[in-house]
Scaffold this motif. Structure first.
Motif, PDB file in Angstrom:
ATOM      1  N   VAL A  34     -39.753   5.245  77.278  1.00  0.00           N
ATOM      2  CA  VAL A  34     -38.811   6.246  76.774  1.00  0.00           C
ATOM      3  C   VAL A  34     -37.501   5.563  76.389  1.00  0.00           C
ATOM      4  CG1 VAL A  34     -37.506   8.331  77.340  1.00  0.00           C
ATOM      5  CG2 VAL A  34     -39.849   8.065  78.174  1.00  0.00           C
ATOM      6  N   ILE A  35     -37.025   5.856  75.181  1.00  0.00           N
ATOM      7  CA  ILE A  35     -35.776   5.269  74.693  1.00  0.00           C
ATOM      8  C   ILE A  35     -34.878   6.388  74.177  1.00  0.00           C
ATOM      9  CG2 ILE A  35     -34.702   3.583  73.138  1.00  0.00           C
ATOM     10  CD1 ILE A  35     -37.381   2.191  72.887  1.00  0.00           C
ATOM     11  N   SER A  36     -33.597   6.313  74.500  1.00  0.00           N
ATOM     12  CA  SER A  36     -32.605   7.261  73.978  1.00  0.00           C
ATOM     13  C   SER A  36     -31.654   6.534  73.038  1.00  0.00           C
ATOM     14  CB  SER A  36     -31.800   7.884  75.131  1.00  0.00           C
ATOM     15  OG  SER A  36     -32.630   8.655  75.976  1.00  0.00           O
ATOM     16  N   PHE A  37     -31.161   7.262  72.046  1.00  0.00           N
ATOM     17  CA  PHE A  37     -30.264   6.683  71.060  1.00  0.00           C
ATOM     18  C   PHE A  37     -28.995   7.525  70.956  1.00  0.00           C
ATOM     19  CE2 PHE A  37     -34.678   6.024  69.644  1.00  0.00           C
ATOM     20  CZ  PHE A  37     -34.745   4.644  69.767  1.00  0.00           C
ATOM     21  N   ASP A  38     -27.848   6.873  70.879  1.00  0.00           N
ATOM     22  CA  ASP A  38     -26.571   7.575  70.771  1.00  0.00           C
ATOM     23  C   ASP A  38     -26.291   8.050  69.353  1.00  0.00           C
ATOM     24  OD1 ASP A  38     -26.055   7.127  73.462  1.00  0.00           O
ATOM     25  OD2 ASP A  38     -25.030   5.228  73.085  1.00  0.00           O
ATOM     26  N   SER A  39     -26.964   7.467  68.375  1.00  0.00           N
ATOM     27  CA  SER A  39     -26.741   7.808  66.976  1.00  0.00           C
ATOM     28  C   SER A  39     -27.898   7.248  66.152  1.00  0.00           C
ATOM     29  CB  SER A  39     -25.431   7.199  66.475  1.00  0.00           C
ATOM     30  OG  SER A  39     -25.536   5.778  66.459  1.00  0.00           O
ATOM     31  N   ILE A  40     -27.921   7.549  64.864  1.00  0.00           N
ATOM     32  CA  ILE A  40     -28.962   6.998  63.991  1.00  0.00           C
ATOM     33  C   ILE A  40     -28.934   5.479  64.027  1.00  0.00           C
ATOM     34  CG2 ILE A  40     -29.540   6.607  61.549  1.00  0.00           C
ATOM     35  CD1 ILE A  40     -29.261   9.545  61.041  1.00  0.00           C
ATOM     36  N   PHE A  41     -27.735   4.903  63.925  1.00  0.00           N
ATOM     37  CA  PHE A  41     -27.687   3.446  63.826  1.00  0.00           C
ATOM     38  C   PHE A  41     -27.761   2.755  65.187  1.00  0.00           C
ATOM     39  CE2 PHE A  41     -26.092   4.739  59.659  1.00  0.00           C
ATOM     40  CZ  PHE A  41     -27.022   4.056  58.884  1.00  0.00           C
ATOM     41  N   ASP A  42     -27.705   3.530  66.257  1.00  0.00           N
ATOM     42  CA  ASP A  42     -28.056   2.975  67.566  1.00  0.00           C
ATOM     43  C   ASP A  42     -29.562   2.702  67.587  1.00  0.00           C
ATOM     44  OD1 ASP A  42     -27.510   2.157  70.249  1.00  0.00           O
ATOM     45  OD2 ASP A  42     -28.263   4.089  70.987  1.00  0.00           O
ATOM     46  N   ALA A  43     -30.325   3.514  66.852  1.00  0.00           N
ATOM     47  CA  ALA A  43     -31.764   3.273  66.736  1.00  0.00           C
ATOM     48  C   ALA A  43     -32.034   1.974  65.984  1.00  0.00           C
ATOM     49  CB  ALA A  43     -32.436   4.450  66.031  1.00  0.00           C
ATOM     50  N   ASP A  44     -31.192   1.642  65.022  1.00  0.00           N
ATOM     51  CA  ASP A  44     -31.299   0.348  64.338  1.00  0.00           C
ATOM     52  C   ASP A  44     -31.064  -0.789  65.333  1.00  0.00           C
ATOM     53  OD1 ASP A  44     -30.875  -1.958  62.682  1.00  0.00           O
ATOM     54  OD2 ASP A  44     -28.781  -1.382  62.409  1.00  0.00           O
ATOM     55  N   LYS A  45     -30.029  -0.679  66.143  1.00  0.00           N
ATOM     56  CA  LYS A  45     -29.709  -1.726  67.128  1.00  0.00           C
ATOM     57  C   LYS A  45     -30.816  -1.888  68.163  1.00  0.00           C
ATOM     58  CE  LYS A  45     -24.699  -0.944  66.823  1.00  0.00           C
ATOM     59  NZ  LYS A  45     -23.513  -0.429  67.552  1.00  0.00           N
ATOM     60  N   LYS A  46     -31.490  -0.772  68.481  1.00  0.00           N
ATOM     61  CA  LYS A  46     -32.521  -0.802  69.521  1.00  0.00           C
ATOM     62  C   LYS A  46     -33.934  -0.921  68.937  1.00  0.00           C
ATOM     63  CE  LYS A  46     -29.761   1.801  72.876  1.00  0.00           C
ATOM     64  NZ  LYS A  46     -29.600   3.093  73.599  1.00  0.00           N
ATOM     65  N   TYR A  47     -34.020  -1.302  67.677  1.00  0.00           N
ATOM     66  CA  TYR A  47     -35.325  -1.566  67.061  1.00  0.00           C
ATOM     67  C   TYR A  47     -36.030  -2.627  67.902  1.00  0.00           C
ATOM     68  CZ  TYR A  47     -38.640  -3.103  63.430  1.00  0.00           C
ATOM     69  OH  TYR A  47     -39.762  -3.435  62.721  1.00  0.00           O
ATOM     70  N   THR A  48     -37.182  -2.291  68.431  1.00  0.00           N
ATOM     71  CA  THR A  48     -37.786  -3.141  69.455  1.00  0.00           C
ATOM     72  C   THR A  48     -39.160  -3.676  69.089  1.00  0.00           C
ATOM     73  OG1 THR A  48     -38.622  -1.138  70.517  1.00  0.00           O
ATOM     74  CG2 THR A  48     -36.570  -2.037  71.376  1.00  0.00           C
ATOM     75  N   TYR A  49     -39.542  -3.519  67.823  1.00  0.00           N
ATOM     76  CA  TYR A  49     -40.882  -3.960  67.438  1.00  0.00           C
ATOM     77  C   TYR A  49     -40.880  -5.433  67.062  1.00  0.00           C
ATOM     78  CZ  TYR A  49     -42.515   0.783  67.716  1.00  0.00           C
ATOM     79  OH  TYR A  49     -42.858   2.016  68.190  1.00  0.00           O
TER      80      TYR A  49
END
Length: 264
Positions: A38-53
């Motif tokens: 499970v991953i949470s994101f603070d914003s759209i671009f937090d999802a970019d920073k947490k790209y984990t693939y």
């Protein structure tokens, strides 16, 4: 359709203000399964920073592939190897290998890549009558090749498309009749991808997106329009991020739309 027309439609629909709201909201507790948890994101671009693939291409590798694909002096062999490496990186070898090898064996691969390089800079979609005697390839693999040819081209796969479509539809019900017609003029050139079983990648029906797998000119044009939407959003909102950052964020957030909680 042109990039300027896309910009005009998005502006008339209030898309940029809507995207700004989405950009700054949080996306909590998305369950990616056993592999990522499970991953949470603070914003759209937090999802970019947490790209984990795995397989994120570094700057040096990107520049190397980009240089080869755009060079006039490289051989057919060099272009073939880069395309195969990109298909391998994207885990999309099946089917795409046959198409690239066919071009290579016909000694048309270099010419095709250079033609596409030119087409990707046009700010207008392709018209089928102009390409009756020309091959235009599009698939989940070729969209990745095109993104390495031109850094302003968005990879248009099921996850990226899912979140992009989600950003487009969120204010649909508040649009006027004329605005809905404008919206469908745009959306009926884009696609809904089914994606993985058990994960929601398609937005709800009724918004005009094509429910099929694109190919050829239709896929190429949809890829152009998705890229222009992203480019225009970046330019209009002054977002200091690359198209790759949008792509990685959309990829993470498009994993399963039913888990996205819109606070708008």
């Amino acid at each position: 359709m042109t990039k300027n027309q896309v910009d005009t439609i998005l502006e008339s629909l209030g898309y940029y203000d809507s995207f700004k709201e989405l950009m700054n909201q949080s996306y909590p507790d998305i369950d990616y399964g056993k592999r990522l948890g499970v991953i949470s994101f603070d914003s759209i671009f937090d999802a970019d920073k947490k790209y984990t693939y795995n397989g994120d291409v570094g700057v040096a590798q990107f520049q190397d592939w980009n240089t080869i694909l755009n060079s006039k002096d490289v051989s057919e062999d060099q272009i073939l190897m880069v395309c195969l490496k990109i298909f391998d990186w994207g885990n999309v070898l099946t089917g795409n290998v046959k198409s690239v090898v066919n071009l290579y064996e016909q000694k048309r691969l270099k010419k095709y890549i250079h033609k596409v390089t030119e087409l990707l800079t046009f700010q207008k979609t392709l018209e089928k009558p102009n390409f009756i005697n020309e091959t235009i390839l599009w698939s989940s693999g070729w969209t990745k090749v095109y993104s390495f040819i031109n850094p302003d081209i968005l990879i248009y796969d099921s996850r990226v498309s899912a979140f992009l479509n989600f950003t487009l539809i969120r204010n649909y019900n508040s649009l006027s009749k004329n605005q809905k017609e404008e919206f469908q003029n745009l959306s009926n050139q884009l696609f809904n991808f089914s994606g993985a079983i058990g994960r929601e990648r398609k937005v709800a029906t009724g918004y005009g997106f094509k429910n099929q797998h694109p190919k050829g000119i239709d896929g190429f044009n949809a890829n152009l329009i998705s890229s222009w939407i992203t480019q225009c959003t970046k330019e209009r909102l002054g977002i200091n991020k690359s198209i790759r950052s949008f792509e990685k964020a959309f990829f993470m957030l498009g994993f399963d739309l039913k888990q996205i909680k819109d606070k708008g």
